[in-house]
Design a protein around this motif. Structure first.
Motif, mmCIF file in Angstrom:
data_model
loop_
_atom_site.group_PDB
_atom_site.id
_atom_site.type_symbol
_atom_site.label_atom_id
_atom_site.label_comp_id
_atom_site.label_asym_id
_atom_site.label_seq_id
_atom_site.Cartn_x
_atom_site.Cartn_y
_atom_site.Cartn_z
ATOM 1 N N SER A 10 0.498 -1.094 -0.009
ATOM 2 C CA SER A 10 -0.260 -0.334 -0.323
ATOM 3 C C SER A 10 1.099 1.400 0.016
ATOM 4 O O SER A 10 0.219 1.966 -0.652
ATOM 5 C CB SER A 10 -1.235 0.275 0.834
ATOM 6 N N ALA A 11 1.839 0.927 1.056
ATOM 7 C CA ALA A 11 2.765 2.538 1.234
ATOM 8 C C ALA A 11 3.545 2.680 -0.371
ATOM 9 O O ALA A 11 3.501 3.167 -1.222
ATOM 10 C CB ALA A 11 3.878 1.951 2.041
ATOM 11 N N GLY A 12 3.826 1.257 -1.280
ATOM 12 C CA GLY A 12 4.246 1.589 -2.329
ATOM 13 C C GLY A 12 3.527 2.174 -3.074
ATOM 14 O O GLY A 12 4.255 2.616 -4.468
ATOM 15 N N PHE A 13 2.736 1.648 -3.578
ATOM 16 C CA PHE A 13 1.326 1.848 -3.601
ATOM 17 C C PHE A 13 1.465 3.419 -4.227
ATOM 18 O O PHE A 13 1.402 4.016 -5.413
ATOM 19 C CB PHE A 13 0.210 1.079 -4.184
ATOM 20 N N SER A 14 1.370 4.126 -3.008
ATOM 21 C CA SER A 14 1.108 5.512 -3.346
ATOM 22 C C SER A 14 1.615 6.498 -3.477
ATOM 23 O O SER A 14 2.155 7.217 -3.828
ATOM 24 C CB SER A 14 0.740 5.812 -1.909
ATOM 25 N N LEU A 15 3.323 5.702 -2.648
ATOM 26 C CA LEU A 15 4.487 6.464 -3.243
ATOM 27 C C LEU A 15 4.574 7.062 -4.766
ATOM 28 O O LEU A 15 5.318 7.723 -5.605
ATOM 29 C CB LEU A 15 5.763 6.087 -2.538
ATOM 30 N N THR A 16 4.334 5.642 -5.563
ATOM 31 C CA THR A 16 3.945 5.392 -6.772
ATOM 32 C C THR A 16 3.597 6.483 -7.659
ATOM 33 O O THR A 16 3.747 7.259 -8.144
ATOM 34 C CB THR A 16 4.104 4.080 -6.938
ATOM 35 N N LEU A 17 2.573 6.418 -6.721
ATOM 36 C CA LEU A 17 1.255 7.580 -7.900
ATOM 37 C C LEU A 17 2.205 8.864 -7.107
ATOM 38 O O LEU A 17 1.788 10.041 -8.366
ATOM 39 C CB LEU A 17 -0.279 7.562 -6.861
ATOM 40 N N ILE A 18 2.115 9.545 -6.018
ATOM 41 C CA ILE A 18 3.077 10.673 -5.838
ATOM 42 C C ILE A 18 4.162 10.971 -6.156
ATOM 43 O O ILE A 18 4.112 12.531 -7.545
ATOM 44 C CB ILE A 18 3.583 10.927 -4.004
ATOM 45 N N ALA A 19 4.932 10.041 -6.935
ATOM 46 C CA ALA A 19 5.611 10.156 -8.297
ATOM 47 C C ALA A 19 5.691 10.537 -9.606
ATOM 48 O O ALA A 19 6.400 11.347 -10.122
ATOM 49 C CB ALA A 19 6.872 9.417 -8.165
ATOM 50 N N LEU A 20 5.023 9.910 -9.820
ATOM 51 C CA LEU A 20 3.843 9.288 -11.116
ATOM 52 C C LEU A 20 3.163 11.179 -10.463
ATOM 53 O O LEU A 20 3.682 11.734 -12.661
ATOM 54 C CB LEU A 20 3.437 8.972 -11.545
ATOM 55 N N ALA A 21 2.134 11.449 -10.075
ATOM 56 C CA ALA A 21 2.522 12.831 -10.782
ATOM 57 C C ALA A 21 3.111 14.348 -10.228
ATOM 58 O O ALA A 21 2.748 15.128 -11.204
ATOM 59 C CB ALA A 21 0.972 13.339 -9.086
ATOM 60 N N ALA A 22 4.237 14.242 -9.595
ATOM 61 C CA ALA A 22 5.605 15.216 -9.298
ATOM 62 C C ALA A 22 6.014 14.840 -11.153
ATOM 63 O O ALA A 22 6.568 16.110 -11.191
ATOM 64 C CB ALA A 22 6.081 14.895 -7.991
ATOM 65 N N PHE A 23 5.611 13.544 -11.578
ATOM 66 C CA PHE A 23 6.660 13.951 -12.841
ATOM 67 C C PHE A 23 5.736 14.804 -13.728
ATOM 68 O O PHE A 23 6.211 14.998 -14.474
ATOM 69 C CB PHE A 23 7.258 12.424 -12.903
ATOM 70 N N VAL A 24 4.707 14.242 -13.671
ATOM 71 C CA VAL A 24 3.672 14.982 -14.631
ATOM 72 C C VAL A 24 3.502 16.366 -15.193
ATOM 73 O O VAL A 24 3.627 17.348 -15.513
ATOM 74 C CB VAL A 24 1.708 13.935 -14.825
ATOM 75 N N MET A 25 3.362 17.089 -13.141
ATOM 76 C CA MET A 25 3.054 17.663 -13.489
ATOM 77 C C MET A 25 4.610 18.785 -12.728
ATOM 78 O O MET A 25 4.415 19.953 -12.245
ATOM 79 C CB MET A 25 2.437 18.192 -11.936
ATOM 80 N N GLN A 26 5.873 18.447 -13.242
ATOM 81 C CA GLN A 26 7.173 19.100 -13.036
ATOM 82 C C GLN A 26 7.077 20.311 -13.628
ATOM 83 O O GLN A 26 7.601 21.803 -12.625
ATOM 84 C CB GLN A 26 8.148 18.398 -12.997
ATOM 85 N N ARG A 27 6.563 20.652 -14.456
ATOM 86 C CA ARG A 27 6.660 21.364 -15.025
ATOM 87 C C ARG A 27 5.725 23.178 -14.527
ATOM 88 O O ARG A 27 5.574 23.740 -15.128
ATOM 89 C CB ARG A 27 6.060 21.254 -16.324
ATOM 90 N N PHE A 28 4.927 22.557 -14.048
ATOM 91 C CA PHE A 28 3.834 23.293 -13.285
ATOM 92 C C PHE A 28 4.336 23.323 -11.840
ATOM 93 O O PHE A 28 3.152 24.701 -11.378
ATOM 94 C CB PHE A 28 2.206 23.391 -13.817
ATOM 95 N N PHE A 29 5.332 23.039 -10.591
ATOM 96 C CA PHE A 29 5.653 23.535 -9.868
ATOM 97 C C PHE A 29 5.768 24.946 -9.685
ATOM 98 O O PHE A 29 5.288 25.426 -8.175
ATOM 99 C CB PHE A 29 6.753 22.908 -8.996
#
Length: 358
Positions: A10-29
């Motif tokens: 569960s923790a790995g799944f959550s961290l993966t989603l957070i990392a993917l969201a950060a990767f997709v949104m990095q241009r807009f930080f």
């Protein structure tokens, strides 16, 4: 599957989603961070406007347009002025780099350092491509004409304008949905860290941001106005543009000298040496009072930070994170000082494990 294995997955799944969201949104930080800073700094104004109007969306739209006007109008005036004088300045830089810059007459007559400075000037700036060797070969030698400089500056300006527009779009939605977002963040923070500890930290952040905005932006703009009066009295060409540049640089502690010393240099090269000295003296006086008394007082009194913590937060933030670090740095120092006091008064909270979500 055991309970521990499920927790790890569960923790790995959550961290993966957070990392993917950060990767997709990095241009807009960066636009998101700027919108968040503006929203927190002006939130009391939004609440008063919403209470007067009685409608969330209209109040959010009006205040977003007002904030955009406050920032966009000076930028447009500066860009317009820069477009008028940009080609002339670019041609001057290219010509000065290609042919060298002659030693001004007043340099040789300066007491004590005049002869040494004139000799250094002849050995560097007066030589062909002297500017390139002084600053960086990549910065100046790569430009063969004024159009090259304007093209590079134009591309950078377009990127900044896109970020500018995204920041104000985000600001509108932060105003409109700010209370719901705050409730959600408070719920998550209280669930993971405990209500009392979360409240101790979350209450410090808006105060730190507003104090930093007041201490940096408002004081910096006031410096630009005061030093701009000296430009106007000294009959400096484009005094308003120089005043605007001074105000922007003055947001960064000790950044204003880059502007008023350069302006004084132009006055001195033009033969107005007394006016140049007056600009330097007045700018130094304004800067000393603002950076040593007004600015630390505004930020330190509101956040209850010692002077060194304010100074290190501002300078360290801009050194590591750029301009946005001016506002993030003091917030980090406020949280650190809160942790310091918490370690003295609530040591059981500092060493306690993170509360498990229910």
């Amino acid at each position: 599957m055991t309970e521990t294995q499920r927790d790890i997955l569960s923790a790995g799944f959550s961290l993966t989603l957070i990392a993917l969201a950060a990767f997709v949104m990095q241009r807009f930080f960066l636009p998101l961070i700027w919108a968040g800073i503006l929203c927190v700094a002006t939130w009391p104004l939004y609440r008063r406007l919403r209470a007067r109007i009685g409608h969330d969306i209209i109040a959010a739209a009006l205040l977003t347009l007002l904030m955009a006007a406050v920032f966009i109008v000076p930028v447009l005036l500066g860009v317009t002025q820069a477009m008028r004088q940009g080609p002339e300045l670019a041609n001057y830089i290219v010509t000065a780099n290609t042919d060298g810059i002659a030693v001004p007459d007043f340099v040789q007559h300066l007491p004590v350092i005049g002869d040494s400075l004139a000799e250094w000037w002849r050995a560097t700036l007066s030589q062909p491509h002297g500017l390139a060797h002084l600053f960086s070969d990549r910065q100046i030698n790569g430009f063969h004409s004024a159009s090259d400089i304007i093209k590079v500056a134009g591309v950078g300006l377009m990127h900044r304008l896109v970020d500018f527009g995204l920041a104000f779009l985000c600001l509108f939605f932060f105003y409109k949905d700010g209370e719901a977002l705050t409730r959600q963040i408070t719920h998550i923070g209280s669930r993971w860290f405990g209500e009392q500890r979360w409240a101790r930290y979350s209450d410090k952040i808006p105060t730190a941001i507003r104090a930093t905005v007041n201490g940096l932006v408002l004081v910096g703009l006031a410096e630009g106005v005061l030093i701009g009066l000296a430009y106007w009295l000294a009959d400096l060409k484009s005094a308003a543009l120089w005043a605007a540049a001074t105000g922007v640089l003055a947001i960064i502690p000790f950044g204003a000298p880059l502007a008023f010393v350069s302006a004084a240099g132009l006055l001195a090269v033009g033969g107005a040496l007394p006016a140049a000295l007056a600009v330097v003296v007045w700018g130094t006086l304004v800067l000393f009072v603002a950076d040593h008394f007004v600015r630390p007082g505004i930020i330190g009194n509101a956040t209850r930070l010692p002077f060194l913590a304010v100074l290190f937060g501002i300078l360290g933030g801009v050194e590591t994170l750029g301009l946005v670090g001016l506002f993030i740095g003091p917030v980090v120092m406020v949280l650190f000082v809160t942790l310091w006091h918490e370690a003295r008064t609530h040591p059981q909270d500092v060493g306690s494990p993170v509360a498990q979500p229910r």
